[in-house]
Design a protein around this motif. Sequence first.
Motif, mmCIF file in Angstrom:
data_model
loop_
_atom_site.group_PDB
_atom_site.id
_atom_site.type_symbol
_atom_site.label_atom_id
_atom_site.label_comp_id
_atom_site.label_asym_id
_atom_site.label_seq_id
_atom_site.Cartn_x
_atom_site.Cartn_y
_atom_site.Cartn_z
ATOM 1 N N CYS A 7 -25.306 13.799 -11.058
ATOM 2 C CA CYS A 7 -23.878 13.637 -11.319
ATOM 3 C C CYS A 7 -23.260 12.777 -10.217
ATOM 4 O O CYS A 7 -23.323 13.149 -9.040
ATOM 5 C CB CYS A 7 -23.167 14.992 -11.389
ATOM 6 N N LEU A 8 -22.705 11.635 -10.596
ATOM 7 C CA LEU A 8 -21.951 10.810 -9.656
ATOM 8 C C LEU A 8 -20.486 11.225 -9.759
ATOM 9 O O LEU A 8 -19.776 10.887 -10.705
ATOM 10 C CB LEU A 8 -22.107 9.316 -9.980
ATOM 11 N N SER A 9 -20.035 11.987 -8.770
ATOM 12 C CA SER A 9 -18.674 12.524 -8.834
ATOM 13 C C SER A 9 -17.617 11.432 -8.781
ATOM 14 O O SER A 9 -16.565 11.539 -9.405
ATOM 15 C CB SER A 9 -18.450 13.507 -7.677
ATOM 16 N N GLY A 10 -17.872 10.382 -8.056
ATOM 17 C CA GLY A 10 -16.916 9.290 -7.976
ATOM 18 C C GLY A 10 -17.076 8.513 -6.689
ATOM 19 O O GLY A 10 -18.036 8.694 -5.935
ATOM 20 N N VAL A 11 -16.104 7.630 -6.453
ATOM 21 C CA VAL A 11 -16.134 6.749 -5.288
ATOM 22 C C VAL A 11 -14.967 7.105 -4.378
ATOM 23 O O VAL A 11 -13.914 7.579 -4.819
ATOM 24 C CB VAL A 11 -16.063 5.263 -5.702
ATOM 25 N N VAL A 12 -15.181 6.852 -3.082
ATOM 26 C CA VAL A 12 -14.177 7.125 -2.053
ATOM 27 C C VAL A 12 -14.001 5.855 -1.226
ATOM 28 O O VAL A 12 -14.991 5.263 -0.772
ATOM 29 C CB VAL A 12 -14.584 8.304 -1.152
ATOM 30 N N PHE A 13 -12.765 5.450 -1.018
ATOM 31 C CA PHE A 13 -12.466 4.283 -0.192
ATOM 32 C C PHE A 13 -12.212 4.758 1.238
ATOM 33 O O PHE A 13 -11.390 5.645 1.481
ATOM 34 C CB PHE A 13 -11.228 3.549 -0.718
ATOM 35 N N THR A 14 -12.940 4.168 2.175
ATOM 36 C CA THR A 14 -12.817 4.529 3.585
ATOM 37 C C THR A 14 -12.202 3.377 4.370
ATOM 38 O O THR A 14 -12.077 2.249 3.877
ATOM 39 C CB THR A 14 -14.185 4.878 4.182
ATOM 40 N N GLN A 15 -11.809 3.686 5.607
ATOM 41 C CA GLN A 15 -11.254 2.703 6.540
ATOM 42 C C GLN A 15 -10.044 1.990 5.941
ATOM 43 O O GLN A 15 -9.886 0.773 6.040
ATOM 44 C CB GLN A 15 -12.322 1.688 6.971
ATOM 45 N N VAL A 16 -9.173 2.763 5.298
ATOM 46 C CA VAL A 16 -7.951 2.232 4.718
ATOM 47 C C VAL A 16 -6.868 2.187 5.792
ATOM 48 O O VAL A 16 -6.704 3.140 6.561
ATOM 49 C CB VAL A 16 -7.482 3.099 3.525
ATOM 50 N N ARG A 17 -6.142 1.096 5.869
ATOM 51 C CA ARG A 17 -5.051 1.003 6.830
ATOM 52 C C ARG A 17 -3.980 2.047 6.496
ATOM 53 O O ARG A 17 -3.610 2.216 5.328
ATOM 54 C CB ARG A 17 -4.430 -0.395 6.811
ATOM 55 N N PRO A 18 -3.456 2.742 7.487
ATOM 56 C CA PRO A 18 -2.450 3.767 7.204
ATOM 57 C C PRO A 18 -1.225 3.230 6.469
ATOM 58 O O PRO A 18 -0.589 3.958 5.702
ATOM 59 C CB PRO A 18 -2.079 4.290 8.599
ATOM 60 N N SER A 19 -0.874 1.980 6.698
ATOM 61 C CA SER A 19 0.295 1.417 6.025
ATOM 62 C C SER A 19 0.101 1.286 4.523
ATOM 63 O O SER A 19 1.068 1.116 3.787
ATOM 64 C CB SER A 19 0.619 0.046 6.616
ATOM 65 N N ARG A 20 -1.156 1.361 4.058
ATOM 66 C CA ARG A 20 -1.402 1.235 2.625
ATOM 67 C C ARG A 20 -1.020 2.495 1.852
ATOM 68 O O ARG A 20 -0.862 2.459 0.645
ATOM 69 C CB ARG A 20 -2.887 0.936 2.377
ATOM 70 N N PHE A 21 -0.877 3.603 2.553
ATOM 71 C CA PHE A 21 -0.479 4.838 1.884
ATOM 72 C C PHE A 21 1.054 4.852 1.811
ATOM 73 O O PHE A 21 1.731 5.209 2.761
ATOM 74 C CB PHE A 21 -1.004 6.059 2.654
ATOM 75 N N ARG A 22 1.585 4.459 0.684
ATOM 76 C CA ARG A 22 3.038 4.308 0.544
ATOM 77 C C ARG A 22 3.769 5.638 0.648
ATOM 78 O O ARG A 22 4.942 5.691 0.978
ATOM 79 C CB ARG A 22 3.352 3.651 -0.811
ATOM 80 N N MET A 23 3.082 6.725 0.347
ATOM 81 C CA MET A 23 3.747 8.022 0.378
ATOM 82 C C MET A 23 4.137 8.419 1.790
ATOM 83 O O MET A 23 4.995 9.282 1.990
ATOM 84 C CB MET A 23 2.842 9.095 -0.215
#
Length: 433
Positions: free
Chosen positions: A415-431
């Motif tokens: 089972c491939l549960s899914g993909v995870v994006f790492t090393q994302v710049r904090p500014s990319r999280f708009r919330m």
Amino acid sequence: MSRAAWKWRRSLPWIACLCAVVGCAMAAYTWLHEADRFMAVYTFYAQPSGYETEKAPLEASRMLARDCRALVHTESFRTAVLSSGVRSDGLTYVDVRGVDGTHMLEVCAVGPDAALVAELANAAGRRLLEEAPVLFGAGAVREIEPAVPPKAACAPNRPAKVLWAVLAAFAAGSLMGLIWGSDRRPVAFDGPEAEELRAPRLGAVADIRREQSRFERRVQKKHETGMLLDGMERLVRENVRALVLRLRGQRDGTIVVTTLRREDGGAGLTALLAGELARQGFRVMAVEMDGRGASLAGLLNAAPQTDLLDYLRGRASLAETAVKTRDGTLCCIDCLHAGESIASMAATPAFAAFLKSARANFDYVLFHAASVENCADAALLGTLAGQTVLAGRDGAYTVEDWNAAADELQSVVRCLSGVVFTQVRPSRFRMYD
């Protein structure tokens, strides 16, 4: 327009390399092959034709200077100057310019020989002094100051030549990038290209490289206790908590964490997941199966003396191999031998017995496997584990790269549960803006 801009941005690295190479080459050429030059100036006064007073318009003087410059550049004038016995090296350049605001003209000679430039400037100036009244009708012509051999050299304008060479290389490289550059766009976790992934998106984790380096230095120098998760900022903890909630929805608690490439932070992601699961009260075992990068033991602040290979070969007991790191709810098994040797034991009955025992004694068992790039360890472990998580750096891989790795895993793992994006710049999280 956006496609062209993207192709140009993708080509910037090798455009910068091209500019650096051309700039260094031009700097070396001007330094080695363009010697310092000398300049001598012969000055004389010439009244423009048609005016009997010294109040002639300056525009008339400018026209006289242009006529004299054109005469100096003719072949007949050069022949007449050299026929007077003046020697020439073929490298000296003679020109005429007007002095702004006056009726004076300057005959400039530039070349590598100080004595020769003065001799040529005087010869050309006096020849022009003789021919100006006849050819241009100039009146009141007289010598002001003869040329003397210069004492100091004037260096060629090397910075300007290097700058123009770099600008030309940048323009040429940009044009080639627009014509032949690649328009394959990397996938961002919140970009429209992520909709084309054939595997579900589990989540994204902010960049932890700086905090991870600080944690490793503190543990090494100050011998501090704790885990990697303890020093993370709130944004990272929220990312990991959301990811754990999605993984908890699966029935099987054996999870394999792999990456597209080694530098995508698989060990750090596994340590964060294990720490968050243990913080929520679950019994967790984290197993390092890749011995070619940062180990889980260092990120979980554990120091085991044996690894899984020793246990599978009967050299150590499970109690000696699994080191408790957090109130007895989190255990870590490190990889002290080569990662390939441990992964090769995954298909043995001993590993199956170990996995059965781990499932019976722990709620979650996390394996950090080697990257899928030129390695089948993750696929082999995925056939035995209940879930497989594929991680990769944000904005570093195209849709084709993600889908190729996901298809390869889905064809083998349970089972491939899914993909995870790492090393994302904090500014990319708009919330959190």
